[in-house]
Design an enzyme around this catalytic site. Structure first.
Site, PDB file in Angstrom:
ATOM      1  N   GLU A  43       0.842  -1.018   0.021  1.00  0.00           N
ATOM      2  CA  GLU A  43       0.111  -0.045   0.149  1.00  0.00           C
ATOM      3  C   GLU A  43       1.321   1.306   0.320  1.00  0.00           C
ATOM      4  O   GLU A  43       1.867   0.933   0.550  1.00  0.00           O
ATOM      5  CB  GLU A  43      -0.766  -0.135   0.998  1.00  0.00           C
ATOM      6  N   LYS A 113     -10.908   0.155  -2.231  1.00  0.00           N
ATOM      7  CA  LYS A 113     -10.488  -0.353  -0.379  1.00  0.00           C
ATOM      8  C   LYS A 113     -12.128   0.200   0.268  1.00  0.00           C
ATOM      9  O   LYS A 113     -12.272   1.345   0.208  1.00  0.00           O
ATOM     10  CB  LYS A 113      -9.588   0.824   0.238  1.00  0.00           C
ATOM     11  N   CYS A 156      -3.899  -3.374   3.776  1.00  0.00           N
ATOM     12  CA  CYS A 156      -4.064  -2.699   4.571  1.00  0.00           C
ATOM     13  C   CYS A 156      -5.131  -3.641   5.764  1.00  0.00           C
ATOM     14  O   CYS A 156      -5.636  -4.297   5.764  1.00  0.00           O
ATOM     15  CB  CYS A 156      -3.473  -1.675   4.768  1.00  0.00           C
TER      16      CYS A 156
END
Length: 270
Positions: A43, A113, A156
């Site tokens: 990321e 995300k 993440c």
């Protein structure tokens, strides 16, 4: 699906797009020279700086990141996972976007995300990802490759939400990607155990490229880019320096674990 080597790259990205891309290319080259056919970047691989700067430069970062991923995939004839970079969406916000690009430079999958990191940590750091990032609204899809297996994306903070990975495994995923810039404070206690849990409960490989070290001011990342097998065994760990974690992805191992522990077949609540 064949057996092959996969790489999880570990970087210390900074608020400098060009320097980050140079660092990323050096590490991709290192991974390929060690035999990797699938290379994943963490990321924020192309930019990790102040939120206001990220938004201001988002168009440039997005364009150059996408071109970089395509160029690397074609140059090295590999499949590349771009673990997270900003894509402008309007109203001074971006999508935190991960992509998969094949050796022809063709984008195979894209994920925005969905879980945003808005947290106050005891070490004095405050994170408000939602201040500049718009949450995605779609669950990630699974891309099926005859050679590499079925690939599922996440980013993440997603790793704390097991329902996302259950979705991916229910769609047939063999490999779960967790590219991250995990904080140093939370990483020391949670990073490895969360990755192992996602691997074990879904009987999948987990590939987790990572950021490490100090990026700017108080922003520190945990490191330990990791590859975990479907039994939860740590196959590779990049430690706390920039580098590469490499391990074999073996379809026979997936079949073996799922035969010995057929938990996905025993689910009661879908």
């Amino acid at each position: 699906m064949k057996s092959y080597l996969a790489a999880a790259i570990q970087m210390t990205s900074i608020p400098d797009l060009q320097k980050n891309l140079v660092q990323a290319e050096e590490l991709i080259d290192l991974a390929v020279r060690q035999g990797a056919e699938l290379v994943s970047l963490p990321e924020n691989f192309s930019f990790l700086g102040e939120e206001k700067d990220k938004v201001e430069l988002a168009q440039e970062i997005s364009e150059q990141s996408e071109q970089f991923l395509k160029t690397m995939a074609q140059r090295y004839q590999i499949t590349v996972v771009g673990g997270g970079f900003p894509v402008p969406v309007g109203d001074r916000k971006v999508y935190n976007t991960a992509t998969i690009v094949d050796p022809h430079g063709i984008e195979l999958a894209r994920y925005q995300k969905v879980h945003l990191f808005d947290v106050n940590l005891p070490d004095g750091n405050t994170y408000e990802e939602s201040g500049t990032v718009k949450a995605g609204t779609d669950l990630p899809s699974v891309y099926r490759s005859e050679e590499l297996g079925s690939l599922g994306l996440s980013v993440c903070y997603d790793v704390r939400f097991p329902e996302l990975y259950r979705h991916l495994s229910s769609k047939g995923a063999d490999i779960l990607f967790v590219p991250a810039a995990f904080t140093a404070y939370t990483g020391k206690d949670h990073w490895q155990v969360l990755l192992q849990a996602r691997a074990i409960e879904n009987t999948c490989y987990v590939i987790a490229p990572a950021q490490t070290g100090c990026h700017y001011d108080l922003r520190h990342s945990h490191g330990h880019a990791t590859i975990v097998d479907p039994w939860g065994v740590i196959l590779a760990d990049a430690g706390d320096k920039s580098g590469v974690a490499i391990a074999k992805i073996d379809p026979n191992r997936i079949e073996q674990v799922r035969s010995q522990m057929p938990s996905l077949q025993h689910r009661v609540f879908a």
